[in-house]
Design a protein around this motif. Structure first.
Motif, short mmCIF file in Angstrom:
data_model
loop_
_atom_site.label_atom_id
_atom_site.label_comp_id
_atom_site.label_asym_id
_atom_site.label_seq_id
_atom_site.Cartn_x
_atom_site.Cartn_y
_atom_site.Cartn_z
N HIS A 136 52.23 42.75 41.90
CA HIS A 136 51.65 43.05 40.59
C HIS A 136 50.17 42.70 40.49
CE1 HIS A 136 55.21 44.38 38.37
NE2 HIS A 136 55.88 43.53 39.12
N TRP A 137 49.60 42.07 41.52
CA TRP A 137 48.15 41.84 41.48
C TRP A 137 47.38 43.16 41.52
CZ3 TRP A 137 46.46 37.80 39.38
CH2 TRP A 137 47.05 36.55 39.57
N THR A 138 48.00 44.21 42.05
CA THR A 138 47.34 45.52 42.01
C THR A 138 47.27 46.06 40.59
OG1 THR A 138 49.44 46.66 42.51
CG2 THR A 138 48.03 46.09 44.37
N CYS A 139 48.18 45.60 39.72
CA CYS A 139 48.10 45.98 38.30
C CYS A 139 46.92 45.29 37.64
CB CYS A 139 49.38 45.60 37.56
SG CYS A 139 50.92 46.20 38.27
N MET A 140 46.74 44.01 37.97
CA MET A 140 45.68 43.21 37.36
C MET A 140 44.30 43.54 37.93
SD MET A 140 47.30 41.54 35.12
CE MET A 140 46.06 40.37 34.55
N PHE A 141 44.27 44.03 39.18
CA PHE A 141 43.00 44.40 39.82
C PHE A 141 43.10 45.82 40.36
CE2 PHE A 141 43.18 39.70 40.46
CZ PHE A 141 42.15 39.38 39.61
N PRO A 142 43.00 46.81 39.46
CA PRO A 142 43.11 48.21 39.90
C PRO A 142 41.96 48.64 40.80
CG PRO A 142 42.46 48.07 37.58
CD PRO A 142 42.84 46.68 38.00
#
Length: 254
Positions: A136-142
C-alpha cells in the motif's frame, strides 16, 4: 513433522477466534510456519478468500498524521524507493548511519503514517535502510514507477499538494534530511576570515528541485541555484534571514 490431530484442531479453533499465528504457535509450542499453513488450509477448505488487513489511508479513508506524511514524502523523494512486485512489497528509506536520530525519525514517521506494516532496519556500509512492508505504499506515493526518479516526471497529486501546503516545513525538513545539509562556509575579506552557515539541497530531478524551491518560496526562504559544472543540481540558501528561518524550523542533521 506430523502433529497430533487434536493439536491441529485446537489451533484452527483458536485461529478462527482471531488469535494471531504467533500467539497460537507460542500457546501450543509448535512452529509458526506450521500454524500459518494450517490457517491457509482451513481457509481453502471453507472457500474463504483472504484479504490482508490494511490501514492504508487511501484505501480505507482513515485519517492519518499529515505532518508526518509531509516529512516522509520529503524523505521518499530524496533517499527513498519502493519495491512492488510478486511477494515483495516495501518502502525503503536510506539514511546515513552516522545520523542515528534521522534513522529513528524515519522509522517513527513510517509508523505514524501506517502503523500496521512490519518495519525492519538493514545496516549496510555507511548507511541504514529502514523498510516498511506493505504494497500500500504505492497508494501513498503514486510517484513510484520504473526507473530512477530523475528520469521520469515527479508530480504531486492534488491531495499530496494539499498536505504539503498545510505542512510546508515538515516537507522541507524531509527533503533536507534526505538530500540536503547545513554547512559552514568561509571567505576572506580584507585579510580577515569570515564564516557563515548555508543550507544546500542537491537532487538530479528537475521536478523534485522545483517542489523544494516552490515550497521554500511559500515560506519566505530566499534561494539560488548553483550549478555543478553545467548541471543546476544544487539549491543554495545563504542569506542571513533565510538561514535563520531554516535554523528555526530545520536545523542541522543529528
Amino acid at each position: 513433522m506430523e502433529h497430533n490431530p487434536s493439536i491441529r484442531e485446537e489451533a484452527v479453533i483458536l485461529l478462527r477466534r482471531g488469535m494471531p499465528n504467533r500467539a497460537v504457535a507460542e500457546h501450543l509450542g509448535i512452529p509458526r510456519g506450521t500454524v500459518g499453513w494450517w490457517r491457509h488450509e482451513d481457509r481453502k477448505h471453507r472457500g474463504e478468500n483472504y484479504v490482508p488487513p490494511t490501514d492504508c489511508p487511501v484505501c480505507t479513508g482513515r485519517h492519518f498524521d499529515r505532518s508526518a506524511y509531509a516529512y516522509l514524502l520529503g524523505l521518499y523523494l530524496g533517499d527513498g524507493h519502493i519495491i512492488s512486485k510478486h511477494k515483495q512489497h516495501h518502502l525503503s528509506i536510506f539514511c546515513d548511519a552516522s545520523w542515528t536520530g534521522l534513522v529513528d525519525a524515519a522509522e517513527e514517521t513510517m509508523r505514524l503514517v501506517m502503523p500496521m506494516p512490519r518495519i525492519s532496519r538493514r545496516t549496510r556500509a555507511g548507511c541504514v535502510e529502514v523498510k516498511s512492508y506493505t504494497h500500500h505504499w504505492t497508494c501513498m506515493f503514486p510517484q513510484h514507477g520504473p526507473g530512477k526518479k530523475h528520469e521520469r516526471p515527479i508530480v504531486l497529486e492534488g491531495w499530496q499538494q494539499e498536505v504539503v501546503d498545510a505542512h510546508p516545513w515538515a516537507f522541507i525538513r524531509g527533503l533536507i534530511h534526505s538530500d540536503g545539509c547545513r554547512i559552514t562556509n568561509w571567505t576572506v575579506r580584507n585579510g580577515k576570515r569570515y564564516e557563515y552557515p548555508r543550507y544546500f539541497f542537491t537532487n538530479k530531478s528537475d521536478d523534485i528541485r522545483r517542489l523544494c524551491t516552490d515550497t521554500l518560496t511559500k515560506v519566505g526562504v530566499q534561494w539560488t541555484v548553483l550549478a555543478r559544472g553545467s548541471d543546476p543540481f544544487n539549491v543554495s540558501i545563504a542569506r542571513k534571514e533565510s538561514v535563520a528561518l531554516m535554523d528555526a524550523h530545520i536545523g542541522p542533521k543529528y
